[in-house]
Motif scaffolding. Sequence first.
Motif, PDB file in Angstrom:
ATOM      1  N   ALA A   1       0.826  -1.205   0.000  1.00 57.08           N
ATOM      2  CA  ALA A   1       0.000   0.000   0.000  1.00 57.08           C
ATOM      3  C   ALA A   1       0.861   1.255   0.000  1.00 57.08           C
ATOM      4  CB  ALA A   1      -0.937  -0.003   1.204  1.00 57.08           C
ATOM      5  N   SER A   2       1.903   1.243   0.819  1.00 54.19           N
ATOM      6  CA  SER A   2       2.803   2.388   0.885  1.00 54.19           C
ATOM      7  C   SER A   2       3.519   2.609  -0.449  1.00 54.19           C
ATOM      8  CB  SER A   2       3.828   2.179   1.999  1.00 54.19           C
ATOM      9  OG  SER A   2       4.753   3.242   2.045  1.00 54.19           O
ATOM     10  N   GLU A   3       3.957   1.524  -1.069  1.00 54.56           N
ATOM     11  CA  GLU A   3       4.667   1.637  -2.352  1.00 54.56           C
ATOM     12  C   GLU A   3       3.735   2.090  -3.472  1.00 54.56           C
ATOM     13  OE1 GLU A   3       7.990  -0.860  -4.914  1.00 54.56           O
ATOM     14  OE2 GLU A   3       7.008  -1.777  -3.181  1.00 54.56           O
ATOM     15  N   LEU A   4       2.493   1.626  -3.462  1.00 50.92           N
ATOM     16  CA  LEU A   4       1.523   2.054  -4.472  1.00 50.92           C
ATOM     17  C   LEU A   4       1.313   3.566  -4.405  1.00 50.92           C
ATOM     18  CD1 LEU A   4      -1.226  -0.726  -4.305  1.00 50.92           C
ATOM     19  CD2 LEU A   4       0.177  -0.155  -6.302  1.00 50.92           C
ATOM     20  N   LEU A   5       1.112   4.084  -3.206  1.00 49.27           N
ATOM     21  CA  LEU A   5       0.896   5.525  -3.063  1.00 49.27           C
ATOM     22  C   LEU A   5       2.111   6.315  -3.518  1.00 49.27           C
ATOM     23  CD1 LEU A   5      -1.056   6.118   0.280  1.00 49.27           C
ATOM     24  CD2 LEU A   5      -1.838   6.436  -2.076  1.00 49.27           C
TER      25      LEU A   5
ATOM     26  N   ARG B   1     -10.159   3.899 -13.673  1.00 47.62           N
ATOM     27  CA  ARG B   1      -9.920   2.452 -13.835  1.00 47.62           C
ATOM     28  C   ARG B   1     -10.317   1.689 -12.576  1.00 47.62           C
ATOM     29  NH1 ARG B   1      -6.846   0.416 -17.957  1.00 47.62           N
ATOM     30  NH2 ARG B   1      -5.964   1.933 -19.413  1.00 47.62           N
ATOM     31  N   LEU B   2     -10.014   2.266 -11.419  1.00 51.16           N
ATOM     32  CA  LEU B   2     -10.381   1.616 -10.162  1.00 51.16           C
ATOM     33  C   LEU B   2     -11.893   1.501 -10.036  1.00 51.16           C
ATOM     34  CD1 LEU B   2      -9.777   0.482  -7.359  1.00 51.16           C
ATOM     35  CD2 LEU B   2      -9.631   2.840  -6.516  1.00 51.16           C
TER      36      LEU B   2
ATOM     37  N   MET C   1      -7.116  -0.324  -4.286  1.00 52.44           N
ATOM     38  CA  MET C   1      -6.304  -0.762  -5.409  1.00 52.44           C
ATOM     39  C   MET C   1      -5.841  -2.198  -5.214  1.00 52.44           C
ATOM     40  SD  MET C   1      -4.020   2.660  -6.184  1.00 52.44           S
ATOM     41  CE  MET C   1      -3.053   1.837  -7.476  1.00 52.44           C
ATOM     42  N   ILE C   2      -5.443  -2.531  -3.985  1.00 49.76           N
ATOM     43  CA  ILE C   2      -4.991  -3.887  -3.699  1.00 49.76           C
ATOM     44  C   ILE C   2      -6.154  -4.869  -3.802  1.00 49.76           C
ATOM     45  CG2 ILE C   2      -4.074  -5.396  -1.892  1.00 49.76           C
ATOM     46  CD1 ILE C   2      -2.450  -2.975  -0.901  1.00 49.76           C
ATOM     47  N   ARG C   3      -7.285  -4.495  -3.240  1.00 49.31           N
ATOM     48  CA  ARG C   3      -8.446  -5.395  -3.236  1.00 49.31           C
ATOM     49  C   ARG C   3      -8.917  -5.713  -4.642  1.00 49.31           C
ATOM     50  NH1 ARG C   3     -13.245  -3.032   0.002  1.00 49.31           N
ATOM     51  NH2 ARG C   3     -11.605  -3.116   1.610  1.00 49.31           N
TER      52      ARG C   3
ATOM     53  N   VAL D   1      -5.650  -3.260  -8.974  1.00 51.33           N
ATOM     54  CA  VAL D   1      -5.352  -2.156  -9.888  1.00 51.33           C
ATOM     55  C   VAL D   1      -3.963  -1.633  -9.532  1.00 51.33           C
ATOM     56  CG1 VAL D   1      -6.004   0.173 -10.616  1.00 51.33           C
ATOM     57  CG2 VAL D   1      -7.775  -1.536 -10.150  1.00 51.33           C
ATOM     58  N   GLY D   2      -3.032  -1.725 -10.455  1.00 52.62           N
ATOM     59  CA  GLY D   2      -1.664  -1.297 -10.187  1.00 52.62           C
ATOM     60  C   GLY D   2      -0.841  -2.335  -9.456  1.00 52.62           C
ATOM     61  N   CYS D   3      -1.393  -3.519  -9.225  1.00 52.96           N
ATOM     62  CA  CYS D   3      -0.665  -4.607  -8.581  1.00 52.96           C
ATOM     63  C   CYS D   3      -1.208  -5.925  -9.115  1.00 52.96           C
ATOM     64  CB  CYS D   3      -0.800  -4.543  -7.054  1.00 52.96           C
ATOM     65  SG  CYS D   3      -2.499  -4.635  -6.457  1.00 52.96           S
ATOM     66  N   ARG D   4      -0.488  -6.991  -8.868  1.00 55.93           N
ATOM     67  CA  ARG D   4      -0.913  -8.307  -9.351  1.00 55.93           C
ATOM     68  C   ARG D   4      -0.498  -9.358  -8.333  1.00 55.93           C
ATOM     69  NH1 ARG D   4       3.759 -10.658 -11.048  1.00 55.93           N
ATOM     70  NH2 ARG D   4       5.435  -9.309 -11.775  1.00 55.93           N
ATOM     71  N   ILE D   5      -1.082 -10.516  -8.462  1.00 59.58           N
ATOM     72  CA  ILE D   5      -0.753 -11.612  -7.557  1.00 59.58           C
ATOM     73  C   ILE D   5       0.615 -12.171  -7.935  1.00 59.58           C
ATOM     74  CG2 ILE D   5      -1.395 -13.929  -6.812  1.00 59.58           C
ATOM     75  CD1 ILE D   5      -4.311 -13.149  -7.297  1.00 59.58           C
ATOM     76  N   GLU D   6       1.519 -12.168  -6.991  1.00 60.62           N
ATOM     77  CA  GLU D   6       2.863 -12.701  -7.212  1.00 60.62           C
ATOM     78  C   GLU D   6       2.901 -14.193  -6.928  1.00 60.62           C
ATOM     79  OE1 GLU D   6       7.053 -12.871  -7.870  1.00 60.62           O
ATOM     80  OE2 GLU D   6       5.496 -11.435  -8.446  1.00 60.62           O
TER      81      GLU D   6
END
Length: 307
Positions: A152-156, A173-174, A282-284, A287-292
């Motif tokens: 979350a911190s890195e996304l912001l 997009r969100l 965004m995490i939920r 958006v801007g992240c993906r499952i690693e």
Amino acid sequence: MSIPDFQTLMLPVLREAATGEKRISDVVEHLADEFGLSPEDRSHLLPSGRQTTFANRVHWAKSYLGKSGLVELTRRAHFQITPRGREILAQEPDRIDIKFLTRFPEFQSFRFAQDGAEEQAEAAVQAANATASLTPDEVMRAAGRQLEAALASELLQRVVTGAPAFFESLVVRLLIAMGYGGSVNDLDRALVGKSGDGGVDGVIDQDPLGLDRIYVQAKRYSADNTVGASAIRDFFGSLDRFKATKGLFVTTSSFTSSARETAEMLSKRIVLIDGPQLARLMIRHEVGCRIEERLTIKKLDEEFFDG
């Protein structure tokens, strides 16, 4: 030589950044040479198989330095040292680790973000090691909260360093990912954000037929630039001009208490989303992240053996 842990890598990463803007992949290669890693150590992969262990640890070291204000992102996959980082290097520390970074308010805020997720995770691991009072799945869930707080911190941080137009697009997009406005094919139609837009950055259909609409205002502000009551009143005026009844005000920073009170008192429904809530959404909705990687917890199927 074994692969160094990410705390051991913090000071070397900061020294690398002191020589100018750096590409993270170049730093990985240079530090691998500096630490004299063997070909096996360099190629050792995480269980996901998508990244080497050493690269992952260098990324985490850089991330923690960023959360402490010692380095900053400049562009995609690049970073550089900050004035604070140079001050720290001038002190010639023997080591930089988590304990060292706790002196910085920004890092403390990160550690205890999201209702103390980092603290809970660290306490859970320590308790499990010391007393075995927690179950393994409890430790895994606590560690998951820690990872989510870091993400979350890195996304912001990435959003704040982007362009205003990108942030407006991200918000739309969100909302589309949350089920509003149809599909990404409707993105151009939903975005307004131009001269004469009347203080509105986007318009999203609340229902599939477009019978009701939500008007969006998106402000990409740094953490210390809070949104006040006057901005909410201005947005209310914009909604009035469009004869709209619902609005969404999104910012990467936060709202003052008077801004929240103003939004509650006005005759139109205005929902406020601040930076931490934006990151969680965004995490939920990915958006801007993906499952690693997925870690699955399984348990005994009692019915199988009772049959």
